[in-house]
Design a protein around this motif. Structure first.
Motif, PDB file in Angstrom:
ATOM      1  N   TYR A 289     -27.411  86.953  28.927  1.00  0.00           N
ATOM      2  CA  TYR A 289     -26.609  85.779  28.594  1.00  0.00           C
ATOM      3  C   TYR A 289     -27.169  85.023  27.395  1.00  0.00           C
ATOM      4  O   TYR A 289     -26.406  84.546  26.560  1.00  0.00           O
ATOM      5  N   LEU A 290     -28.476  84.898  27.305  1.00  0.00           N
ATOM      6  CA  LEU A 290     -29.056  84.180  26.165  1.00  0.00           C
ATOM      7  C   LEU A 290     -28.735  84.864  24.842  1.00  0.00           C
ATOM      8  O   LEU A 290     -28.514  84.198  23.828  1.00  0.00           O
ATOM      9  N   LEU A 291     -28.679  86.162  24.843  1.00  0.00           N
ATOM     10  CA  LEU A 291     -28.332  86.888  23.619  1.00  0.00           C
ATOM     11  C   LEU A 291     -26.869  86.668  23.244  1.00  0.00           C
ATOM     12  O   LEU A 291     -26.536  86.505  22.067  1.00  0.00           O
ATOM     13  N   VAL A 292     -25.991  86.643  24.238  1.00  0.00           N
ATOM     14  CA  VAL A 292     -24.566  86.394  23.979  1.00  0.00           C
ATOM     15  C   VAL A 292     -24.361  84.958  23.514  1.00  0.00           C
ATOM     16  O   VAL A 292     -23.580  84.695  22.596  1.00  0.00           O
ATOM     17  N   LEU A 293     -25.060  84.013  24.138  1.00  0.00           N
ATOM     18  CA  LEU A 293     -24.951  82.615  23.737  1.00  0.00           C
ATOM     19  C   LEU A 293     -25.456  82.417  22.313  1.00  0.00           C
ATOM     20  O   LEU A 293     -24.865  81.680  21.527  1.00  0.00           O
ATOM     21  N   HIS A 294     -26.517  83.110  21.967  1.00  0.00           N
ATOM     22  CA  HIS A 294     -27.037  83.051  20.606  1.00  0.00           C
ATOM     23  C   HIS A 294     -26.022  83.587  19.612  1.00  0.00           C
ATOM     24  O   HIS A 294     -25.789  82.999  18.564  1.00  0.00           O
ATOM     25  N   GLN A 295     -25.406  84.687  19.933  1.00  0.00           N
ATOM     26  CA  GLN A 295     -24.402  85.265  19.042  1.00  0.00           C
ATOM     27  C   GLN A 295     -23.196  84.347  18.901  1.00  0.00           C
ATOM     28  O   GLN A 295     -22.594  84.260  17.841  1.00  0.00           O
ATOM     29  N   THR A 296     -22.843  83.633  19.961  1.00  0.00           N
ATOM     30  CA  THR A 296     -21.679  82.759  19.932  1.00  0.00           C
ATOM     31  C   THR A 296     -21.908  81.523  19.073  1.00  0.00           C
ATOM     32  O   THR A 296     -21.031  81.118  18.318  1.00  0.00           O
ATOM     33  N   TYR A 297     -23.071  80.912  19.176  1.00  0.00           N
ATOM     34  CA  TYR A 297     -23.325  79.638  18.512  1.00  0.00           C
ATOM     35  C   TYR A 297     -24.136  79.741  17.227  1.00  0.00           C
ATOM     36  O   TYR A 297     -24.381  78.736  16.582  1.00  0.00           O
ATOM     37  N   CYS A 298     -24.563  80.909  16.842  1.00  0.00           N
ATOM     38  CA  CYS A 298     -25.390  81.061  15.648  1.00  0.00           C
ATOM     39  C   CYS A 298     -24.518  81.254  14.410  1.00  0.00           C
ATOM     40  O   CYS A 298     -23.508  81.966  14.445  1.00  0.00           O
ATOM     41  N   THR A 299     -24.917  80.645  13.296  1.00  0.00           N
ATOM     42  CA  THR A 299     -24.145  80.797  12.063  1.00  0.00           C
ATOM     43  C   THR A 299     -24.591  82.006  11.267  1.00  0.00           C
ATOM     44  O   THR A 299     -23.803  82.575  10.529  1.00  0.00           O
TER      45      THR A 299
END
Length: 111
Positions: free
Chosen positions: A96-106
């Protein structure tokens, strides 16, 4: 490209809801879905350095290990492979942390 990202995150949210339903881990699934779907309301995005991204997988593995002890387990007499099943059913917490990073990272593609 943005529509494809929104559709992918919605599919991830649906998969998390199904995971929570199947495993009974609603206390993990609901906050995860809310944080993932809040991307349309939160306009702030992160700029993450490459060093932080390299260290993120270590933190995600530690979160997964913590989830192993917090996600409800099943009775071992029900399934002969209950330990393996329990390890596999906690994997969404680790990823989940990897998906959240991909979602909110520019700068995800630049890494």
């Amino acid at each position: 490209m943005r529509d494809a990202t929104n559709a992918l995150c919605s599919l991830c949210s649906l998969a998390l809801i199904l995971w929570g339903y199947q495993t009974g881990a609603w206390n993990f699934a609901i906050p995860m879905v809310v944080a993932l779907e809040a991307r349309s309301f939160l306009k702030r995005r992160w700029t993450i350095s490459a060093e932080y991204f390299k260290a993120l997988h270590v933190f995600a593995a530690l979160v997964w290990l913590a989830a192993i002890f917090n996600v409800p387990a099943i009775d071992p007499s029900t399934l002969p492979y209950a330990a393996t099943y329990h390890l596999l059913k906690t994997l969404p917490v680790g990823f989940y942390l990897l998906v959240l990073h991909q979602t909110y990272c520019t700068n995800f593609t630049a890494l």
